[in-house]
Structures are given as C-alpha cells and as structure tokens.
Design a protein around this motif. Sequence first.
Motif, mmCIF file in Angstrom:
data_model
loop_
_atom_site.group_PDB
_atom_site.id
_atom_site.type_symbol
_atom_site.label_atom_id
_atom_site.label_comp_id
_atom_site.label_asym_id
_atom_site.label_seq_id
_atom_site.Cartn_x
_atom_site.Cartn_y
_atom_site.Cartn_z
ATOM 1 N N LEU A 1 0.829 -1.208 0.000
ATOM 2 C CA LEU A 1 0.000 0.000 0.000
ATOM 3 C C LEU A 1 0.866 1.262 0.000
ATOM 4 O O LEU A 1 0.559 2.239 -0.697
ATOM 5 C CB LEU A 1 -0.926 0.006 1.215
ATOM 6 C CG LEU A 1 -2.050 -1.031 1.241
ATOM 7 C CD1 LEU A 1 -2.796 -0.966 2.573
ATOM 8 C CD2 LEU A 1 -3.019 -0.817 0.085
ATOM 9 N N VAL A 2 1.935 1.241 0.787
ATOM 10 C CA VAL A 2 2.842 2.394 0.827
ATOM 11 C C VAL A 2 3.481 2.604 -0.538
ATOM 12 O O VAL A 2 3.583 3.737 -1.034
ATOM 13 C CB VAL A 2 3.923 2.205 1.909
ATOM 14 C CG1 VAL A 2 4.941 3.340 1.845
ATOM 15 C CG2 VAL A 2 3.299 2.148 3.292
ATOM 16 N N ASN A 3 3.893 1.515 -1.153
ATOM 17 C CA ASN A 3 4.509 1.619 -2.474
ATOM 18 C C ASN A 3 3.534 2.215 -3.487
ATOM 19 O O ASN A 3 3.909 3.045 -4.323
ATOM 20 C CB ASN A 3 4.976 0.240 -2.936
ATOM 21 C CG ASN A 3 5.968 0.317 -4.077
ATOM 22 O OD1 ASN A 3 6.625 1.335 -4.273
ATOM 23 N ND2 ASN A 3 6.072 -0.751 -4.845
ATOM 24 N N SER A 4 2.272 1.830 -3.389
ATOM 25 C CA SER A 4 1.259 2.383 -4.295
ATOM 26 C C SER A 4 0.997 3.860 -4.009
ATOM 27 O O SER A 4 0.718 4.643 -4.925
ATOM 28 C CB SER A 4 -0.053 1.598 -4.167
ATOM 29 O OG SER A 4 0.120 0.254 -4.557
ATOM 30 N N SER A 5 1.096 4.242 -2.739
ATOM 31 C CA SER A 5 0.822 5.630 -2.360
ATOM 32 C C SER A 5 1.893 6.600 -2.838
ATOM 33 O O SER A 5 1.681 7.819 -2.800
ATOM 34 C CB SER A 5 0.684 5.739 -0.836
ATOM 35 O OG SER A 5 -0.463 5.054 -0.386
#
Length: 267
Positions: A148-152
């Motif tokens: 999720l962090v990578n997508s954000s």
Amino acid sequence: MMEMNYIMSYGAAAPSVRLLRKYGLLDILLPFQSAYLSEQMKGGSSDRHLMLMKLLSNLDRLLSADRPCHSSLWLALLAFHSTLVIYPQDTLVIRAFAAVLYFGTWETTVKFLREEVGAEVPFAPETMGPSRTKLDCLKEQTSHLASLVNSSVDILTCPHDLEQSLARFSEPLQFSGVVVASNNDRKKLSAVFEGLASDLHSYDGRRGMRGIDYSSLKLGDLAEVRFVLGKVIMDTMYDKLPCESTEDEGAAADVAGGSLPPLSALF
C-alpha cells in the motif's frame, strides 16, 4: 523539487510545513498534507498530537544543516503517512513495518516485537485503535502495508492520483496540477520498499552498523534510508520524544555527534 528538499532535508521540516501552511503555500506544494492538516485542525486545534507533525519532528531531530538527508527519505515518510490516512492500520502492523525497516530482517523484527513492552500510541485517523493483530498473522499484514505504501508513492508523483486522493477530504483543495516528485523519484522510492511486499522471511536489509551513516544518507543509500525511516516511525509510534507544536517550538536536542544545531531550533 530543489527548494522543497532544502525545506525538508536539513532538520526543519516540521516548522517549515507550519510556515508554508500559514502563508497558503502548502496548498500548492504539498496539497494532500495541507488538506490533512486543515481537516484535523478544524476549530483552531493544535497540531501537537497529529501523526504527520510528530513524524516530521522526529525526522528533524536526526538531521541538521551539516547532516542532511536525501530527498527519498522525506518523500518515503510522506508516502507512508498518506497510506495510513487512506488505509488506517493496526498499531502492531505499523510497528512491525517500522521494525523490519530498522532491523533489516523479519526474524529480528519478530524477536523485538515479542520482547518490547512499550505502550501503544493511537493516532486518528491513521490507526485502528487497540491492537488486535496476532504475531502469527503479522507477516502477511506487514507485507500488505508495504504494498500500500509503495502504491501511495503515486500521490507524490502522479497528478491524477493526487487529485483523486484529495477528493476524500471533506473540504478538498483546488488542485493546482503540481506534484512534488518526478518519475525518477518514483523509481527511487519504489526501491526503498522493494522486497517488503513479497517474502519477508527472505528479506535482508541489514547494514552492519548501529548508528546513522550520514554520508550514505545524504547520497540516498537505500539501506540507510530504510534504517532512518524505520527509526523515525518507531520513535513516533512509541512516543519516546515530545513533539513541538505551533505554540511550543522549543529548541530541539543537538543531533548526536553533530557540530551544528538542528535548523528547527532557529524557527
């Protein structure tokens, strides 16, 4: 980007964000963070207990004018926080994510989490209340948070994603179309979180030293960025350090071993 890096990388990120917000510039430079602060500070409340400001304050304590960080560190920190605003997480999952960045292996992370007895620090809207996650289920949830962090990261690099993210706030800003980071920054940030979203058992980000290597941090060495990012998040989640507010911006402690005080002490 160069100007933002001067603001965020030299130990004065938190007071600089407050100053930019005061004069309306944060709406243009960091619109997601500006919208978050506006929503959380309705009615004139202090930013003292806001997770974003605690993260930035804890980052400032590690940096100074002669010991800056690479832009990938503060960008990764913003991506991490944006993720929690959109997808609140269990506090134990956040601690595990920070610990694996800091220690470099899942085995050491689990050992640390079994032994530590620090009190949980809740944040609204970033955390989900008292932790209910069991250690046996933690690995999958930690990997999911990493993905999720990578997508954000796209919120920082893609105008379309940033505009969509702003729609979640009750009073979304008028989007200027400007993003703070480039596609090259996006590749660097993805590399920071590489490996965390897959097999954590085989992940190995150990550094071979305990303290911060400021020369490597300035150059954006991935292991060093991960280590300091993990430390900042852990310091925030364990509330080991006080956070200065707009009304109480006392001078921060000297950076360990540094010859100059943090720039935040000058504001």
